[in-house]
Design an enzyme around this catalytic site. Structure first.
Site, PDB file in Angstrom:
ATOM      1  N   SER A   1       0.795  -1.237   0.000  1.00 55.30           N
ATOM      2  CA  SER A   1       0.000   0.000   0.000  1.00 55.30           C
ATOM      3  C   SER A   1       0.824   1.282   0.000  1.00 55.30           C
ATOM      4  CB  SER A   1      -0.954   0.017   1.204  1.00 55.30           C
ATOM      5  OG  SER A   1      -2.025  -0.864   0.984  1.00 55.30           O
TER       6      SER A   1
ATOM      7  N   TYR B   1      -4.370   3.133   7.984  1.00 55.27           N
ATOM      8  CA  TYR B   1      -5.697   2.523   8.069  1.00 55.27           C
ATOM      9  C   TYR B   1      -6.394   2.943   9.368  1.00 55.27           C
ATOM     10  CZ  TYR B   1      -2.998  -0.296   4.767  1.00 55.27           C
ATOM     11  OH  TYR B   1      -2.173  -0.687   3.757  1.00 55.27           O
TER      12      TYR B   1
ATOM     13  N   TYR C   1      -3.770  -2.294 -10.246  1.00 54.26           N
ATOM     14  CA  TYR C   1      -3.692  -2.168  -8.780  1.00 54.26           C
ATOM     15  C   TYR C   1      -2.857  -3.290  -8.167  1.00 54.26           C
ATOM     16  CZ  TYR C   1      -5.198  -2.264  -3.899  1.00 54.26           C
ATOM     17  OH  TYR C   1      -5.217  -2.295  -2.531  1.00 54.26           O
TER      18      TYR C   1
ATOM     19  N   VAL D   1       1.183  -3.770   3.910  1.00 52.37           N
ATOM     20  CA  VAL D   1       1.135  -5.067   4.594  1.00 52.37           C
ATOM     21  C   VAL D   1       2.349  -5.945   4.287  1.00 52.37           C
ATOM     22  CG1 VAL D   1      -1.372  -5.085   4.847  1.00 52.37           C
ATOM     23  CG2 VAL D   1      -0.329  -6.122   2.815  1.00 52.37           C
TER      24      VAL D   1
ATOM     25  N   LYS E   1       0.468   3.436  -2.972  1.00 50.12           N
ATOM     26  CA  LYS E   1      -0.693   4.317  -3.111  1.00 50.12           C
ATOM     27  C   LYS E   1      -0.307   5.795  -2.991  1.00 50.12           C
ATOM     28  CE  LYS E   1      -3.628   0.664  -1.229  1.00 50.12           C
ATOM     29  NZ  LYS E   1      -4.387   0.160  -0.068  1.00 50.12           N
TER      30      LYS E   1
END
Length: 309
Positions: A64, A243, A191, A261, A67
């Site tokens: 992530s 998160y 993605y 992660v 992102k």
């Protein structure tokens, strides 16, 4: 003020001796294979020095953290129109939750949860083939890292695709609300692949420089984005980058950061340093246990919190 090189070495030594390390992300089969006994840290400073310790040169799946780079590219492409497609608020839900998406009629809460990042990827796809967009993302990562060896791990990408039922559901759900403009399989393909980019702590600390230094690459005189945009991305990293553990990270570390992660965390100390840590063991929110602890110790030792002191 203590010497940074000494602080970095001492933190790495303390992390090596810790027994509680969390658990690897077993729901992605390739990540489940990563040995738990690893820790790396890299700190790039305003005066161009790089300090590393531990396993700072072992490549890992940034997941992530990618992102941040896709958000940067999407803002460059459509500017503030992006916020019509994705929000800017913390979610308070797990990163792959579908509950909030239903309640808010297909508009993801922020660009760092899975649904939000898939929506950002969809924006990048406009008028392009998946292969072209993936090439653009990889070129950007190599550019900001100043390293052409940054690559995509095809085994991890395949592993994510095979097990990515929930992400597929999120994308289809957004499509049902007309929040996705391209074929769902195209957005998901890109993605899964950009989440499978691998970097070392050293490369990741280099890649974060433009966010640490007002949109510029220090020493090169190159402006990647405006200082205002860098500030806004940092704000989102502070409030949404971990998160539903983002508030706790802001409380403990006090710096903008984005976790993945794979166990990596990219952190920005504005005008002071770009920092990357990695340890594959995660807490229940999906954030690196040793990485978070190391950053808390580093911020405290160097007085680097954005909140002062």
């Amino acid at each position: 003020m203590p010497r940074l090189d000494t602080v970095v070495e001492e933190i790495a030594a303390r992390m090596r001796s810790r027994e509680e390390r969390g658990k690897v992300a077993s729901y992605i089969p390739e990540l489940a294979k990563v040995p738990l006994d690893q820790f790396g840290i890299a700190v790039f400073t305003a005066d161009g020095e790089m300090f590393t310790a531990g396993d700072a040169d072992i490549p890992f799946s940034i997941q992530s953290i990618s992102k941040v780079f896709t958000l940067t590219l999407a803002l460059g492409k459509v500017g503030d129109q992006l916020w019509n497609r994705v929000g800017r608020e913390p979610s308070g839900h797990p990163f792959n939750s579908i509950v909030q998406l239903e309640y808010e009629k297909g508009k993801p809460r922020n660009p760092f949860i899975n649904a939000g990042a898939i929506a950002v990827t969809d924006v990048l796809l406009a008028g392009h083939q998946p292969r072209e967009v993936l090439g653009e993302i990889l070129r950007f990562c190599r550019f900001v890292a100043d390293d052409d060896t940054v690559a995509i791990d095809e085994h991890v990408a395949r592993s994510e695709k095979v097990t990515g039922f929930l992400n597929t559901a999120l994308a289809n759900y957004m499509k049902a609300f007309k929040m996705m403009e391209n074929p769902v399989e195209h957005a998901l393909g890109v993605y899964f692949h950009h989440c499978a980019i691998t970097m070392t702590c050293r490369q990741l600390a280099m890649a974060g420089r433009y966010l640490a230094f007002s949109g510029r690459l220090p020493g090169k005189g190159v402006s990647v984005i405006s200082s205002e945009r860098a500030r806004r991305i940092n704000a989102l990293m502070l409030t949404c980058g971990h998160y539903d553990g983002s508030g706790d990270f802001a409380f403990r570390v006090g710096l903008p950061g984005k976790s993945g992660v794979g166990g990596g965390i990219l952190v920005v100390a504005p005008e002071k340093a770009s920092i990357a840590v990695w340890s594959p063991g995660l807490d229940p929110h999906g954030n690196s246990v040793l990485g978070s602890l190391a950053l808390e110790q580093l911020a405290k030792a160097m007085h680097w919190s954005v909140f002062g002191g």
